[in-house]
Write an enzyme that holds these catalytic residues in place. Structure first.
Site, PDB file in Angstrom:
ATOM      1  N   GLY A  16      47.410 -46.416  13.825  1.00  0.00           N
ATOM      2  CA  GLY A  16      47.242 -47.059  12.519  1.00  0.00           C
ATOM      3  C   GLY A  16      45.820 -47.563  12.320  1.00  0.00           C
ATOM      4  CG  ASP A  35      51.243 -54.532  13.866  1.00  0.00           C
ATOM      5  OD1 ASP A  35      50.918 -53.374  14.206  1.00  0.00           O
ATOM      6  OD2 ASP A  35      52.004 -55.256  14.554  1.00  0.00           O
ATOM      7  NE  ARG A  90      55.855 -35.462  20.484  1.00  0.00           N
ATOM      8  CZ  ARG A  90      55.410 -34.343  21.063  1.00  0.00           C
ATOM      9  NH1 ARG A  90      56.240 -33.438  21.501  1.00  0.00           N
ATOM     10  NH2 ARG A  90      54.118 -34.122  21.172  1.00  0.00           N
ATOM     11  CB  VAL A 120      52.220 -41.371  11.740  1.00  0.00           C
ATOM     12  CG1 VAL A 120      51.533 -40.994  13.053  1.00  0.00           C
ATOM     13  CG2 VAL A 120      51.335 -40.977  10.562  1.00  0.00           C
ATOM     14  CG  HIS A 177      55.174 -33.809  16.696  1.00  0.00           C
ATOM     15  ND1 HIS A 177      54.047 -33.093  17.031  1.00  0.00           N
ATOM     16  CD2 HIS A 177      54.960 -35.077  17.133  1.00  0.00           C
ATOM     17  CE1 HIS A 177      53.187 -33.898  17.635  1.00  0.00           C
ATOM     18  NE2 HIS A 177      53.724 -35.108  17.723  1.00  0.00           N
TER      19      HIS A 177
END
Ligand code: NAI
Ligand code: 2OP
Length: 309
Positions: A16, A35, A90, A120, A177
């Site tokens: 970020g 955040d 992941r 993302v 991904h």
């Protein structure tokens, strides 16, 4: 009050903050960092602003723990979540990041109802489903970044192997991904020359394999996932939207029959402009590439199936 347009980046961690710095340097929009960690977004925004005095952009970044400053954003980039560490796959991230991306999406939908949502956070394809389900926004306004990063890795390997400038490498990595992403060798050229004319098949296969394991290679070296290339890739997508560039870039889009895939987010080439995903571009794949894409879709479906909703 600023007259400039606004891009918000949620999650002021490695990816970020890198994306926010890239965008601040472009100087075409105000950048808001959000955040949950007290002081982090404010501190990073302050640092980005002070860098502007050196690098020559306006010090207009803002950091916050809440969403008021983000209200009315044109684009919101979601990097909030837990990164992959050590041996974590992941897919191990799914439960934690589903909750985080869900709660962030609710805030974004409330404060910036007309924004384009660029996801993302990992596992990327599944998190796009979460963002779309929670926001209930049209698919053109909810999509993800991964294909540009995966393609960048493949391109760098090709440039090294062929001794060419990376600027002359044209490649495309599609699919989920994950380890089953598909490097489309049939569409890969260096200076217009097909890659298959430049390298033996066995060497190409090694580069393809290294690309598919590219995220893990970085995690092994760094102990956490990458950020420079991911941050730059997300910023490239923001450029295409904010500047209405109509770039054709590999992005994680919701497929409804394109490439023979129904109801799934995966990376495919899209035309990206002010309205978000303006078109899905269908490449002529070889039979092997098409089967590989179907296998990649199956792997994404498995992760999506473990989402709680
Ligand atoms: P990081 O840990 O450096 O930053 C994540 C930030 O999110 C932290 O600062 C954390 O406080 C914040 N956060 C957590 N929950 C939040 C919430 N509810 N609201 C707001 N902020 C919240 O992680 P990093 O390296 O920046 O990675 C971020 C995400 O991006 C991870 O999920 C990672 O796996 C993913 N990633 C995806 C890539 C892709 O190609 N799509 C490439 C690289 C990373
Ligand atoms: C990457 O590919 C972990 O998704 C992250 O670097």
């Amino acid at each position: 009050m600023s007259e400039r347009r606004k891009v918000t980046v949620v999650g002021a961690g490695n990816v970020g903050a890198t994306c926010a710095q890239e965008l601040a340097r472009r100087d075409y929009a105000d950048v808001v960092l959000v955040d949950i960690k007290e002081g982090l977004a404010a501190g990073k925004a302050l640092d980005v602003n002070q860098a502007g005095a050196v690098l020559g952009y306006e010090p207009k970044a803002v950091g916050s723990t809440g969403y008021d400053e983000s209200a009315g954003s044109d684009v919101v980039v979601v990097t909030a979540g837990v990164p992959r560490t050590g041996d974590m796959s992941r897919d191990d991230l799914v439960a934690t990041n589903e909750k985080i991306v869900g709660s962030v999406t609710r805030e974004v939908a409330e404060h910036s109802p007309d924004a384009i949502l660029l996801v993302v956070s990992n596992p990327l394809d599944a998190m796009c489903h979460v963002a779309r389900n929670v926001s209930d926004w049209p698919k053109e306004r909810v999509f993800g970044m991964a294909g540009i990063l995966d393609t960048a890795r493949f391109s760098a390997f090709i440039a090294w192997e062929t001794g060419s400038s990376v600027k002359d490498v044209s490649a495309m990595v599609l699919g989920g991904h994950g380890d089953q992403m598909v490097s489309v060798v049939s569409a890969t050229t260096v200076g217009g020359v097909p890659l298959r004319k430049l390298l033996p098949d066995a060497r190409i296969a090694e580069l393809v394999e290294r690309t598919a394991a590219g995220g893990g290679e970085l995690v092994k070296l760094l102990g956490t996932s990458a950020w420079y290339a991911p941050g730059a890739a997300a910023a490239q997508m923001v450029d295409a939207i904010m500047l209405d560039e109509k770039r054709v870039l590999p992005c994680t889009a919701y497929l409804e029959g394109e490439y023979g895939i129904e109801g799934l987010y995966m990376a495919v080439p899209v035309k990206l402009g002010a309205r978000g995903i303006e078109k899905i571009v269908e490449l002529d794949l070889t039979d092997d590439e098409r089967s590989a894409l179907e296998a990649s879709a199956e792997a994404v479906r498995e992760v999506v199936s473990v989402l709680s909703s």
